[in-house]
Design a protein around this motif. Sequence first.
Motif, PDB file in Angstrom:
ATOM      1  N   LYS A  32       0.825  -1.218   0.000  1.00 35.35           N
ATOM      2  CA  LYS A  32       0.000   0.000   0.000  1.00 35.35           C
ATOM      3  C   LYS A  32       0.857   1.264   0.000  1.00 35.35           C
ATOM      4  O   LYS A  32       0.453   2.280  -0.554  1.00 35.35           O
ATOM      5  N   VAL A  33       2.042   1.212   0.599  1.00 36.91           N
ATOM      6  CA  VAL A  33       2.899   2.394   0.706  1.00 36.91           C
ATOM      7  C   VAL A  33       3.588   2.712  -0.615  1.00 36.91           C
ATOM      8  O   VAL A  33       3.842   3.875  -0.919  1.00 36.91           O
ATOM      9  N   THR A  34       3.873   1.686  -1.402  1.00 36.43           N
ATOM     10  CA  THR A  34       4.548   1.922  -2.679  1.00 36.43           C
ATOM     11  C   THR A  34       3.613   2.626  -3.668  1.00 36.43           C
ATOM     12  O   THR A  34       2.401   2.400  -3.637  1.00 36.43           O
ATOM     13  N   PRO A  35       4.160   3.452  -4.546  1.00 31.22           N
ATOM     14  CA  PRO A  35       3.305   4.218  -5.458  1.00 31.22           C
ATOM     15  C   PRO A  35       2.758   3.415  -6.641  1.00 31.22           C
ATOM     16  O   PRO A  35       2.025   3.947  -7.449  1.00 31.22           O
ATOM     17  N   TYR A  36       3.099   2.139  -6.753  1.00 31.82           N
ATOM     18  CA  TYR A  36       2.623   1.324  -7.863  1.00 31.82           C
ATOM     19  C   TYR A  36       2.144  -0.010  -7.339  1.00 31.82           C
ATOM     20  O   TYR A  36       2.418  -0.379  -6.199  1.00 31.82           O
ATOM     21  N   HIS A  37       1.435  -0.741  -8.161  1.00 32.32           N
ATOM     22  CA  HIS A  37       0.910  -2.043  -7.770  1.00 32.32           C
ATOM     23  C   HIS A  37       2.013  -3.085  -7.982  1.00 32.32           C
ATOM     24  O   HIS A  37       2.440  -3.330  -9.121  1.00 32.32           O
ATOM     25  N   TRP A  39       2.201  -6.421  -7.772  1.00 35.08           N
ATOM     26  CA  TRP A  39       1.917  -7.612  -8.568  1.00 35.08           C
ATOM     27  C   TRP A  39       1.929  -7.285 -10.062  1.00 35.08           C
ATOM     28  O   TRP A  39       2.499  -8.015 -10.866  1.00 35.08           O
ATOM     29  N   LYS A  40       1.310  -6.177 -10.431  1.00 35.71           N
ATOM     30  CA  LYS A  40       1.251  -5.784 -11.856  1.00 35.71           C
ATOM     31  C   LYS A  40       2.653  -5.497 -12.379  1.00 35.71           C
ATOM     32  O   LYS A  40       3.016  -5.930 -13.475  1.00 35.71           O
ATOM     33  N   GLU A  41       3.443  -4.792 -11.607  1.00 31.54           N
ATOM     34  CA  GLU A  41       4.795  -4.439 -12.052  1.00 31.54           C
ATOM     35  C   GLU A  41       5.692  -5.672 -12.195  1.00 31.54           C
ATOM     36  O   GLU A  41       6.460  -5.776 -13.138  1.00 31.54           O
ATOM     37  N   ILE A  42       5.595  -6.605 -11.262  1.00 29.39           N
ATOM     38  CA  ILE A  42       6.480  -7.776 -11.288  1.00 29.39           C
ATOM     39  C   ILE A  42       6.022  -8.798 -12.321  1.00 29.39           C
ATOM     40  O   ILE A  42       6.822  -9.289 -13.118  1.00 29.39           O
ATOM     41  N   VAL A  43       4.737  -9.134 -12.330  1.00 31.58           N
ATOM     42  CA  VAL A  43       4.256 -10.218 -13.184  1.00 31.58           C
ATOM     43  C   VAL A  43       3.977  -9.747 -14.608  1.00 31.58           C
ATOM     44  O   VAL A  43       4.423 -10.377 -15.568  1.00 31.58           O
ATOM     45  N   GLN A  44       3.256  -8.655 -14.751  1.00 27.67           N
ATOM     46  CA  GLN A  44       2.860  -8.233 -16.095  1.00 27.67           C
ATOM     47  C   GLN A  44       3.947  -7.424 -16.801  1.00 27.67           C
ATOM     48  O   GLN A  44       4.162  -7.582 -17.995  1.00 27.67           O
ATOM     49  N   GLU A  45       4.621  -6.549 -16.072  1.00 31.51           N
ATOM     50  CA  GLU A  45       5.646  -5.695 -16.674  1.00 31.51           C
ATOM     51  C   GLU A  45       7.045  -6.310 -16.621  1.00 31.51           C
ATOM     52  O   GLU A  45       7.990  -5.751 -17.152  1.00 31.51           O
ATOM     53  N   HIS A  46       7.204  -7.437 -15.913  1.00 33.81           N
ATOM     54  CA  HIS A  46       8.478  -8.155 -15.779  1.00 33.81           C
ATOM     55  C   HIS A  46       9.587  -7.256 -15.233  1.00 33.81           C
ATOM     56  O   HIS A  46      10.702  -7.237 -15.748  1.00 33.81           O
ATOM     57  N   ASN A  47       9.267  -6.522 -14.183  1.00 30.48           N
ATOM     58  CA  ASN A  47      10.233  -5.623 -13.559  1.00 30.48           C
ATOM     59  C   ASN A  47      11.121  -6.438 -12.613  1.00 30.48           C
ATOM     60  O   ASN A  47      10.785  -6.654 -11.455  1.00 30.48           O
ATOM     61  N   MET A  48      12.262  -6.893 -13.101  1.00 36.17           N
ATOM     62  CA  MET A  48      13.155  -7.762 -12.339  1.00 36.17           C
ATOM     63  C   MET A  48      13.788  -7.040 -11.152  1.00 36.17           C
ATOM     64  O   MET A  48      13.946  -7.623 -10.074  1.00 36.17           O
ATOM     65  N   ALA A  49      14.127  -5.776 -11.324  1.00 37.74           N
ATOM     66  CA  ALA A  49      14.728  -5.015 -10.224  1.00 37.74           C
ATOM     67  C   ALA A  49      13.753  -4.888  -9.060  1.00 37.74           C
ATOM     68  O   ALA A  49      14.139  -5.037  -7.895  1.00 37.74           O
TER      69      ALA A  49
END
Length: 70
Positions: A32-37, A39-49
């Motif tokens: 909730k504290v982070t400015p982005y979702h 799950w969406k960033e990791i799984v859909q956008e493949h944000n490895m960092a």
Amino acid sequence: MNLIPLGNVISALVFTFLGIFVFVIAFVIMDKVTPYHLWKEIVQEHNMALAILVGAMSIGICIIIASAIH
């Protein structure tokens, strides 16, 4: 012959579920504290960092919880 007293097993289970509960609450707050979702960033956008960062934060939270319970 009873090798493991039942009280020790019950205590271990209680502390296990307590630690998992505290971790889930901490992870939800972190999400909730982070400015982005996350799950969406990791799984859909493949944000490895971000995945590595979330993994490291999860390990850190788990170490703190384990130390507090111990």
